[in-house]
Design a protein around this motif. Structure first.
Motif, short mmCIF file in Angstrom:
data_model
loop_
_atom_site.label_atom_id
_atom_site.label_comp_id
_atom_site.label_asym_id
_atom_site.label_seq_id
_atom_site.Cartn_x
_atom_site.Cartn_y
_atom_site.Cartn_z
N ASP A 117 0.82 -1.21 0.00
CA ASP A 117 0.00 0.00 0.00
C ASP A 117 0.85 1.26 0.00
O ASP A 117 0.42 2.32 -0.48
CB ASP A 117 -0.93 0.01 1.23
CG ASP A 117 -2.06 -0.99 1.10
OD1 ASP A 117 -2.33 -1.43 -0.04
OD2 ASP A 117 -2.65 -1.35 2.13
N SER A 118 2.06 1.16 0.56
CA SER A 118 2.91 2.34 0.66
C SER A 118 3.75 2.61 -0.59
O SER A 118 4.39 3.65 -0.70
CB SER A 118 3.86 2.21 1.87
OG SER A 118 4.80 1.17 1.66
N LEU A 119 3.74 1.66 -1.53
CA LEU A 119 4.56 1.84 -2.74
C LEU A 119 3.95 2.87 -3.68
O LEU A 119 2.72 2.99 -3.79
CB LEU A 119 4.70 0.50 -3.47
CG LEU A 119 5.48 -0.60 -2.75
CD1 LEU A 119 5.45 -1.88 -3.58
CD2 LEU A 119 6.92 -0.16 -2.50
N THR A 120 4.81 3.59 -4.35
CA THR A 120 4.36 4.53 -5.38
C THR A 120 3.98 3.75 -6.63
O THR A 120 4.76 2.91 -7.10
CB THR A 120 5.48 5.53 -5.72
OG1 THR A 120 5.87 6.21 -4.53
CG2 THR A 120 5.02 6.51 -6.78
#
Length: 216
Positions: free
Chosen positions: A54-57
């Motif tokens: 979820d935190s990945l660009t």
């Protein structure tokens, strides 16, 4: 079943990420079938992996991304289920292994590879090797270390080595820093599922002599 030895965190993280070789993934799934503690830890590593995703660009897709996904749909399905959360009903063998073997342990085509030692190569895809070992009471495996990683799950009986005593359901999660010589310490055969990603490194002359013939 009292389980005293479990996987380290790195192994369970790799399992959740889907990055383990097929044989090691099978072995982890088998231990999870029996071990509530590691099932709970795996739910946690799954959650960590989800949070990291979820935190990945977001990344731009290549022009052939759709074709690559469609090509994956044509690949054959795995021969066993790697259920991470739900224990299954068979208490004699872990369900993922029973699915691969398709017959009882005693009906398998065991191959003798030395005094008191028989094996069955599961011939799974991917790097390394995945085998069942059946070792007679009082017999030891030659002293060795590892050129890679080794996972061992005890299916029946027990053995003792420099790391302690390992009984049914226990796992040994070992790397190149561990040197040991397991010896069967009960009056029944010790049957183990073993997955490696590189050959063992036998330290004794006899072990080095027989290694080409036993394939470990």
């Amino acid at each position: 079943m009292k389980i005293s030895h479990h996987f380290d965190d790195a192994t369970l993280m790799a399992y959740s990420a889907g990055s383990l070789p097929q044989g090691m993934a099978l072995l982890v799934a088998c231990h999870l079938h029996w071990c509530e503690q590691c099932r709970e830890r795996t739910r946690e590593t799954d959650a960590v992996g989800g949070a990291m995703l979820d935190s990945l660009t977001p990344a731009m897709l290549t022009d052939d991304a759709l074709n690559a996904v469609l090509a994956c749909l044509d690949e054959p399905e795995q021969e066993f289920s790697l259920s991470k959360a739900e224990p299954l009903a068979d208490d004699h063998l872990p369900a993922p292994l029973a699915q691969v073997l398709g017959k009882p342990i005693d009906d398998l085509p065991w191959k003798r590879i030395g005094y008191g030692v028989r094996q069955l190569d599961l011939e799974l895809d991917g790097p390394g090797a995945t085998r069942l070992l059946r070792i007679s009471p009082g017999v030891s495996v030659p002293h060795h270390t590892h050129s890679g990683n080794e996972l061992t799950l005890i299916l029946q009986g027990s053995y003792s080595d420099e790391m302690g005593r390992f009984c049914r359901g226990d796992v040994a999660d070992l790397d190149g820093e561990v040197s040991h010589q397991p010896i069967v310490d009960t009056d029944e055969d010790c049957i183990c599922l073993i997955a490696t990603d590189a050959p063992l490194k036998f330290s004794g002359l006899m072990g080095r002599l027989v290694q080409p013939f036993i394939g470990l």
